[in-house]
Design an enzyme around this catalytic site. Structure first.
Site, short mmCIF file in Angstrom:
data_model
loop_
_atom_site.label_atom_id
_atom_site.label_comp_id
_atom_site.label_asym_id
_atom_site.label_seq_id
_atom_site.Cartn_x
_atom_site.Cartn_y
_atom_site.Cartn_z
N GLU A 7 0.36 -1.19 0.19
CA GLU A 7 0.03 0.00 -0.21
C GLU A 7 0.96 1.43 0.24
O GLU A 7 0.87 1.93 1.25
CB GLU A 7 -0.98 0.30 1.08
CG GLU A 7 -2.06 1.51 1.14
CD GLU A 7 -3.00 1.33 2.39
OE1 GLU A 7 -2.57 2.32 2.83
OE2 GLU A 7 -3.05 0.37 3.13
N HIS A 9 2.05 5.05 -2.43
CA HIS A 9 1.02 5.91 -2.70
C HIS A 9 2.56 6.34 -3.31
O HIS A 9 3.07 6.90 -2.87
CB HIS A 9 0.56 6.67 -2.23
CG HIS A 9 -0.47 5.69 -1.19
ND1 HIS A 9 -1.60 5.35 -1.57
CD2 HIS A 9 -1.04 4.89 0.45
CE1 HIS A 9 -2.70 4.36 -1.20
NE2 HIS A 9 -1.99 4.58 0.59
N HIS A 168 -9.99 1.55 0.14
CA HIS A 168 -8.75 2.45 0.54
C HIS A 168 -9.81 2.70 1.59
O HIS A 168 -10.65 3.99 0.32
CB HIS A 168 -7.49 2.47 -0.39
CG HIS A 168 -6.61 3.21 0.16
ND1 HIS A 168 -7.11 4.91 0.60
CD2 HIS A 168 -6.00 3.34 0.96
CE1 HIS A 168 -5.82 5.41 1.49
NE2 HIS A 168 -4.59 4.32 1.78
N ASP A 293 2.63 1.88 4.01
CA ASP A 293 1.16 3.01 3.88
C ASP A 293 2.40 4.41 3.56
O ASP A 293 2.01 5.46 4.00
CB ASP A 293 0.04 3.57 4.80
CG ASP A 293 -0.69 4.31 4.97
OD1 ASP A 293 -1.07 4.82 2.99
OD2 ASP A 293 -1.48 3.83 5.67
#
Length: 332
Positions: A7, A9, A168, A293
């Site tokens: 995950e 980004h 998400h 994350d």
């Protein structure tokens, strides 16, 4: 030990230039003001767009691979006429990044649920010719959820393409109660929103209609593992007791059975051995994956947690890469 984080980004300068020039509706204005403020801050923007720096950080940590996804809430706040081409262009850029760095990056495509037919086509293109590893949906789109009939083409395409759907969080669709005290964001609103979306998919019968769908939840299940036994108990009571709940579809399985069959969890942002233990007992070691994350969490703290938390070697290996390799079709 091979380490894959799932995950992670990013954005591109091209995406940010276009997206920041688009109008959003009043219901998305608070969220987008906050996100655009962060994306304009030089240090945070660099962490989103500088892939060379990200690779150096991964090398320093001993992290082999990252599965990249567009910074939330993706293209979902924009009108469909803007969101559809924006997602397509971003996915082309994402595929080019993966091709330039084989073995270091996988990727989840952005799609525009505002246009379910276009989203279905983009899932097929992204996971077919582009070779991406799944899709990310940032919870609600204009206050609408994937269990609603209009999104059936999107879910059918994901199921047929065997494309995992990473569900998400984003700012909740019901804003008023979350506005005070910082509750809109990751302190509380994010997990409440994503957990609600997951429960809608379970209790609506959507997973009877799409039994082969794979859904990914971050933050070790957005609180649902803690509640699974009570969810089963109360759903059974409500189904058997007149007036105990609003009308409920008849389900083929218990809620916990759908959760164990259709959902895979990631560790993103939850470096807590007790919560990890609960998640492993809830869904099994073959349904929990490592995630950082990034750029919202500390990569070193997350990797240290993976390496040092008390686990059997088999469980650590499954979390570190084996489950992600299977779920996302990554080359080990």
């Amino acid at each position: 030990m091979r380490i894959v984080a799932v995950e992670e980004h990013l954005a591109t300068e091209a995406f940010l230039r276009v997206a920041h020039g688009l109008e959003v509706g009043p219901d998305d204005a608070t969220e987008m003001h906050g996100m655009r403020t962060m994306e304009r801050a030089p240090a945070f923007r660099a962490r989103l767009v500088d892939l060379d720096a990200r690779l150096r950080e991964m090398d320093a940590l001993g992290q082999d691979m990252a599965v990249l996804s567009l910074n939330p809430p993706g293209v979902q706040p924009y009108p469909a006429t803007d969101a559809v081409p924006l997602a397509r262009d971003f996915n082309d850029a994402l595929a080019a990044i993966v091709r330039r760095h084989p073995g270091r990056f996988g990727a989840l495509a952005a799609v525009a649920p505002q246009d379910p037919a276009a989203a279905a086509g983009e899932i097929e293109r992204a996971t077919g010719p582009l070779g991406l590893n799944g899709i990310m949906i940032n919870s609600h789109t204009g206050g609408r959820y994937l269990d609603e009939p209009e999104f059936a083409p999107l879910l059918a395409a994901a199921e047929a393409s065997r494309a995992p759907v990473y569900l998400h969080p984003r700012v909740p669709s019901m804003l008023a109660a979350y506005r005070p005290y910082g509750l809109l964001g990751a302190v509380w609103g994010y997990q409440a929103e994503a957990g609600l979306h997951a429960m809608r998919l379970i209790l609506s019968g959507t997973l009877d209609r799409h039994p082969g769908l794979t859904l990914v939840l971050g933050h070790l299940g957005e609180g649902i593992p803690y509640w699974l036994r009570r969810i089963d108990n109360r759903q059974a009571f409500a189904a058997a007791t007149a007036g105990a709940a609003t009308p409920m579809p008849r389900l083929s399985l218990t809620p916990s059975e759908y959760f164990r069959r259709n959902f895979v969890l990631t560790t993103s942002g939850i470096d807590d051995p007790d919560v990890l233990g609960l998640a492993l007992r809830a869904v099994g070691e073959d349904r929990v994956m490592f995630a950082i994350d990034s750029p919202y969490e500390d990569p070193k703290a997350a990797v240290d947690f993976l390496r040092n938390t008390p686990l059997t070697d088999a469980r650590r290996t499954a979390i570190a890469h084996r489950t992600a390799d299977r779920v996302f079709g990554l080359a080990g």
